[in-house]
Write an enzyme that holds these catalytic residues in place. Structure first.
Site, PDB file in Angstrom:
ATOM      1  N   ASP A 159      43.268  29.846 -36.987  1.00 54.23           N
ATOM      2  CA  ASP A 159      41.987  29.267 -36.550  1.00 54.23           C
ATOM      3  C   ASP A 159      40.917  30.353 -36.440  1.00 54.23           C
ATOM      4  O   ASP A 159      39.770  30.162 -36.832  1.00 54.23           O
ATOM      5  CB  ASP A 159      42.176  28.577 -35.190  1.00 54.23           C
ATOM      6  CG  ASP A 159      43.350  27.616 -35.213  1.00 54.23           C
ATOM      7  OD1 ASP A 159      43.281  26.623 -35.925  1.00 54.23           O
ATOM      8  OD2 ASP A 159      44.361  27.904 -34.534  1.00 54.23           O
ATOM      9  N   HIS A 187      45.961  25.143 -29.569  1.00 53.93           N
ATOM     10  CA  HIS A 187      45.877  25.056 -31.036  1.00 53.93           C
ATOM     11  C   HIS A 187      45.949  23.574 -31.403  1.00 53.93           C
ATOM     12  O   HIS A 187      46.994  23.036 -31.733  1.00 53.93           O
ATOM     13  CB  HIS A 187      47.025  25.815 -31.703  1.00 53.93           C
ATOM     14  CG  HIS A 187      47.166  25.464 -33.164  1.00 53.93           C
ATOM     15  ND1 HIS A 187      46.287  25.896 -34.113  1.00 53.93           N
ATOM     16  CD2 HIS A 187      48.053  24.685 -33.826  1.00 53.93           C
ATOM     17  CE1 HIS A 187      46.626  25.406 -35.293  1.00 53.93           C
ATOM     18  NE2 HIS A 187      47.699  24.665 -35.140  1.00 53.93           N
TER      19      HIS A 187
HETATM   20  P1  NAX Z   1      57.553  22.004 -43.784  1.00 45.19           P
HETATM   21  O1  NAX Z   1      57.857  20.604 -43.409  1.00 45.19           O
HETATM   22  O2  NAX Z   1      57.263  22.338 -45.209  1.00 45.19           O
HETATM   23  O3  NAX Z   1      58.758  22.952 -43.354  1.00 45.19           O
HETATM   24  C1  NAX Z   1      59.350  22.880 -42.114  1.00 45.19           C
HETATM   25  C2  NAX Z   1      60.778  23.308 -42.272  1.00 45.19           C
HETATM   26  O4  NAX Z   1      61.364  23.345 -40.985  1.00 45.19           O
HETATM   27  C3  NAX Z   1      61.622  22.363 -43.129  1.00 45.19           C
HETATM   28  O5  NAX Z   1      62.252  23.095 -44.168  1.00 45.19           O
HETATM   29  C4  NAX Z   1      62.646  21.805 -42.130  1.00 45.19           C
HETATM   30  O6  NAX Z   1      63.918  21.584 -42.726  1.00 45.19           O
HETATM   31  C5  NAX Z   1      62.684  22.916 -41.090  1.00 45.19           C
HETATM   32  N1  NAX Z   1      63.152  22.496 -39.760  1.00 45.19           N
HETATM   33  C6  NAX Z   1      62.912  21.339 -39.111  1.00 45.19           C
HETATM   34  N2  NAX Z   1      63.532  21.335 -37.921  1.00 45.19           N
HETATM   35  C7  NAX Z   1      64.153  22.522 -37.814  1.00 45.19           C
HETATM   36  C8  NAX Z   1      64.998  23.094 -36.824  1.00 45.19           C
HETATM   37  N3  NAX Z   1      65.313  22.423 -35.708  1.00 45.19           N
HETATM   38  N4  NAX Z   1      65.479  24.345 -37.028  1.00 45.19           N
HETATM   39  C9  NAX Z   1      65.198  25.015 -38.160  1.00 45.19           C
HETATM   40  N5  NAX Z   1      64.443  24.497 -39.153  1.00 45.19           N
HETATM   41  C10 NAX Z   1      63.931  23.269 -38.974  1.00 45.19           C
HETATM   42  O7  NAX Z   1      56.357  22.472 -42.828  1.00 45.19           O
HETATM   43  P2  NAX Z   1      55.395  23.729 -42.950  1.00 45.19           P
HETATM   44  O8  NAX Z   1      54.226  23.365 -43.789  1.00 45.19           O
HETATM   45  O9  NAX Z   1      56.174  24.919 -43.331  1.00 45.19           O
HETATM   46  O10 NAX Z   1      54.855  23.836 -41.452  1.00 45.19           O
HETATM   47  C11 NAX Z   1      55.717  24.209 -40.381  1.00 45.19           C
HETATM   48  C12 NAX Z   1      55.048  23.975 -39.046  1.00 45.19           C
HETATM   49  O11 NAX Z   1      53.893  24.793 -38.900  1.00 45.19           O
HETATM   50  C13 NAX Z   1      54.567  22.548 -38.794  1.00 45.19           C
HETATM   51  O12 NAX Z   1      54.957  22.149 -37.494  1.00 45.19           O
HETATM   52  C14 NAX Z   1      53.051  22.682 -38.844  1.00 45.19           C
HETATM   53  O13 NAX Z   1      52.425  21.700 -38.061  1.00 45.19           O
HETATM   54  C15 NAX Z   1      52.869  24.054 -38.279  1.00 45.19           C
HETATM   55  N6  NAX Z   1      51.580  24.710 -38.534  1.00 45.19           N
HETATM   56  C16 NAX Z   1      51.037  25.464 -37.543  1.00 45.19           C
HETATM   57  C17 NAX Z   1      49.874  26.185 -37.688  1.00 45.19           C
HETATM   58  C18 NAX Z   1      49.314  27.020 -36.592  1.00 45.19           C
HETATM   59  O14 NAX Z   1      48.218  27.572 -36.784  1.00 45.19           O
HETATM   60  N7  NAX Z   1      49.926  27.177 -35.430  1.00 45.19           N
HETATM   61  C19 NAX Z   1      49.116  26.130 -38.974  1.00 45.19           C
HETATM   62  C20 NAX Z   1      49.944  25.665 -40.120  1.00 45.19           C
HETATM   63  C21 NAX Z   1      50.932  24.579 -39.845  1.00 45.19           C
HETATM   64  O15 NAX Z   1      50.272  23.335 -39.848  1.00 45.19           O
END
Ligand code: NAX
Length: 326
Positions: A159, A187
């Site tokens: 951000d 956030h």
């Molecule tokens: P994806 O859905 O592409 O990847 C997430 C991965 O996490 C998947 O491969 C899934 O199998 C795995 N996963 C789910 N539960 C799990 C667990 N209990 N243990 C280990 N692995 C697990 O999402 P992606 O685009 O990579 O985003 C990941 C996260 O980042 C989301 O929650 C998203 O909202 C968050 N974000 C946070 C941001 C921030 O600024 N704080 C910005 C970017 C993003 O939106």
């Protein structure tokens, strides 16, 4: 011969993981002389995809990458890690309320917090990215027995970077001219990108831009909803810029902050600015390379105060919704 820094990444086979791991392994996070080891943690349905990512890491022959562990077992995954980057979480699906999401992810982050407490290295630091990242961090922190609260962070660096570029483009200056860009609060869409205390070329950004209507009615909502705009344009959520935010966050925490500047980080409130202690709130911070401090002397005018308070109120409500988990 330096010892490798061992870094756990959850959600390692996801979008952000795919953009992040190669930058850690190349030296972007800890520098060109620091060996690293990666502990990649996923859930069983993603294990095949994770194996493919490990094959690609192998195929880069990174000189700094000394070991890769790929696992679905949290005890193995967090064993001896110096950093835990908690990226994986369950995305919000159609029809799911915010409270449902908090509950589902809450269970994930209680387990991860416990596993970190039981297995990680004594110097472990944790950066939570998976959303809702502040409250997920709160849960992990309260479940990680033996790990001090000041080791827990959640990410608002993306951000901050978004806000810096918007201000630079509006002012027609290089992005490196923008400093002291604080994201206050949660956030989430209530975050407050503070253009009053931000600086452009060392002067007040609000004065340099000279257009409060644009700052209030365009800049703030554009930063708050940038994630949705990326999804609309790209058909997928921000991944490379999020990974870059993670690299920048760890560098900001582990290297001395430039004189007079600050960076945005969510961390455990000590009551600064009259906020409730113990909430994970985004503040202006400084690092000396090891210790992190909240910068306490930023003046908040009435507008800034109201925006910050509203975002902190949202965090207090999130804490209430997960109170059984902390
Ligand atoms: P994806 O859905 O592409 O990847 C997430 C991965 O996490 C998947 O491969 C899934 O199998 C795995 N996963 C789910 N539960 C799990 C667990 N209990 N243990 C280990 N692995 C697990 O999402 P992606 O685009 O990579 O985003 C990941 C996260 O980042 C989301 O929650 C998203 O909202 C968050 N974000 C946070 C941001 C921030 O600024 N704080 C910005 C970017 C993003 O939106």
């Amino acid at each position: 011969n330096k010892q490798p820094i061992r870094v756990a990444v959850t959600g390692a086979a996801g979008n952000i993981g795919y953009a992040l791991l190669f930058r850690i392994a190349s030296g972007a996070m800890f520098g060109p002389d620091q060996p690293v080891a990666l502990n990649l943690i996923e859930i069983p349905p993603a294990l095949d995809a994770l194996k493919g990512v490990v094959m690609e890491l192998d195929d880069c022959a990174f000189p700094l990458l000394k070991d890769v562990v790929a696992t679905t077992d949290m005890d193995e995954g967090f064993k001896d890690v110096n950093w835990a980057l908690l990226v994986g979480s369950v995305p919000r699906k159609a029809g799911m309320e915010r409270g449902d999401l908090l509950g589902i992810n809450g269970k994930v982050f209680t387990g991860q917090g416990k596993a970190i407490g039981a297995n990680a290295a004594p110097d472990v630091r944790v950066l939570v990215v998976g959303n809702p990242c502040n409250t997920n961090c709160l849960i992990a922190m309260n479940n990680a027995e033996g790990v001090p609260n000041d080791r827990f962070f959640a990410m608002t660096m993306l951000d901050e970077n978004r806000a810096k570029t918007q201000l630079a483009q509006k002012a027609g200056v290089d992005v490196t001219e923008v400093s002291n860009m604080t994201i206050w609060g949660n956030h989430s869409a209530t975050q407050y990108p503070d253009f009053y205390s931000a600086k452009i070329g060392g002067k007040s950004a609000a004065e340099v831009i000279g257009d409060e209507a644009w700052l209030k009615d365009t800049f703030i909502p554009d930063v708050q909803t940038r994630g949705a705009a990326i999804i609309k344009a790209r058909g997928a959520s921000s991944a490379a810029s999020a990974a870059n935010g993670i690299v920048d966050s760890v560098r900001a925490l582990t290297t001395p902050t430039a004189k007079g500047d600050t960076f945005s980080m969510c961390l455990c409130s000590d009551g600064s600015y009259g906020t409730p202690e113990g909430l994970i709130i985004s503040f202006p911070c400084r690092s000396d390379g090891e210790k992190i401090e909240i910068v306490k002397d930023i003046e908040l005018n009435e507008f800034s105060r109201a925006k910050f308070d509203a975002s902190v109120q949202e965090l207090a409500e999130e804490r209430e919704a997960v109170k059984d988990l902390i």
